[in-house]
Design an enzyme around this catalytic site. Structure first.
Site, PDB file in Angstrom:
ATOM      1  CG  ASP A   1      -7.407   3.976   2.498  1.00  0.00           C
ATOM      2  OD1 ASP A   1      -8.323   3.672   1.690  1.00  0.00           O
ATOM      3  OD2 ASP A   1      -7.312   5.097   3.023  1.00  0.00           O
TER       4      ASP A   1
ATOM      5  CE  LYS B   1      -2.139   1.476   3.689  1.00  0.00           C
ATOM      6  NZ  LYS B   1      -3.083   1.591   4.830  1.00  0.00           N
TER       7      LYS B   1
END
Length: 231
Positions: free
Chosen positions: A155, A137
């Site tokens: 997220d 991420k």
């Protein structure tokens, strides 16, 4: 009645998949509603962005900004932060969750940037993910925001919005990421991460989505959107 609806439906997945014909209008409307699809983390260099994103794991952008406003004027290069050491760095980031492990990772990452990358932030996934504290991420955020690459950092906000609206359903973060990359129109791919995260942060919220003020209400496949629109 409203309390029952709120508790029961906040995390209910959509019953249907967003039709392909509605994906374009979905992003067109988000783009019209969100003037600046940019990160809310404050930074002035690729290195500052990298550090801010590492610090933002399981923490709010607001808390990270409060810390980096004090840190970056003092140390905003790999050499300067590495010179602080773990204990010195902790003094600046101790208000952020998991600051002990984050300080350790940031110092390690700075050392690797100095030793292996001429103090420059790498522009590729392999080298980024080799840095301490950098997972998929974080790498996606840096690649997209710093280097303009068409990546999708999923997220909690994006995972929720993607599943709830039917835009990109999946049980895992990676599944949602891959589905988004398949479905997001080319014209919106570079900004899609920020459109979705800002939409999730301020409109399509976790417990009480603001369906009555949602710009993509018509396209959204959330089966309880009408109930939330009436709250």
């Amino acid at each position: 009645m409203s309390k029952v609806v709120k508790h029961k439906t906040a995390h209910t997945p959509p019953s249907r998949r967003l039709p392909n014909r509605n994906v374009g209008p979905f992003f067109e409307k988000l783009a019209a509603a969100i003037d600046e699809p940019v990160t809310e983390l404050e930074y002035s260099s690729n290195f500052e962005l990298l550090i801010a994103v590492i610090l933002s794991a399981q923490a709010t952008d607001v808390s990270v900004n409060l810390a980096t406003r004090k840190l970056f004027p003092v140390a905003n290069t790999p050499e300067a932060i590495y010179a602080l050491g773990e204990e010195g760095l902790k003094e600046y980031i101790k208000t952020i969750g998991l600051f002990n492990s984050k300080a350790k990772n940031v110092i390690k990452a700075c050392k690797d940037l100095i030793d292996k990358h001429n103090s420059e932030v790498p522009d590729n996934r392999k080298d980024l993910e080799a840095l301490a504290g950098v997972g998929r991420k974080t790498a996606n955020v840096v690649l997209n925001t710093a280097f303009g690459q068409p990546t999708m950092a999923v997220d909690t906000h994006i995972f929720r919005v993607s599943n709830r609206t039917g835009l990109a359903t999946g049980k895992t973060v990676l599944a949602v990421e891959q589905r988004l990359l398949e479905r997001v129109p080319e014209d919106f791919i570079l900004d899609a991460h920020h459109y979705l995260i800002l939409h999730g942060r301020y409109t399509c919220q976790a417990r009480t989505p603001k369906c009555g003020a949602c710009p993509v209400y018509e396209e959204c496949m959330f089966k309880d959107k009408q109930a939330f629109a009436e709250l």
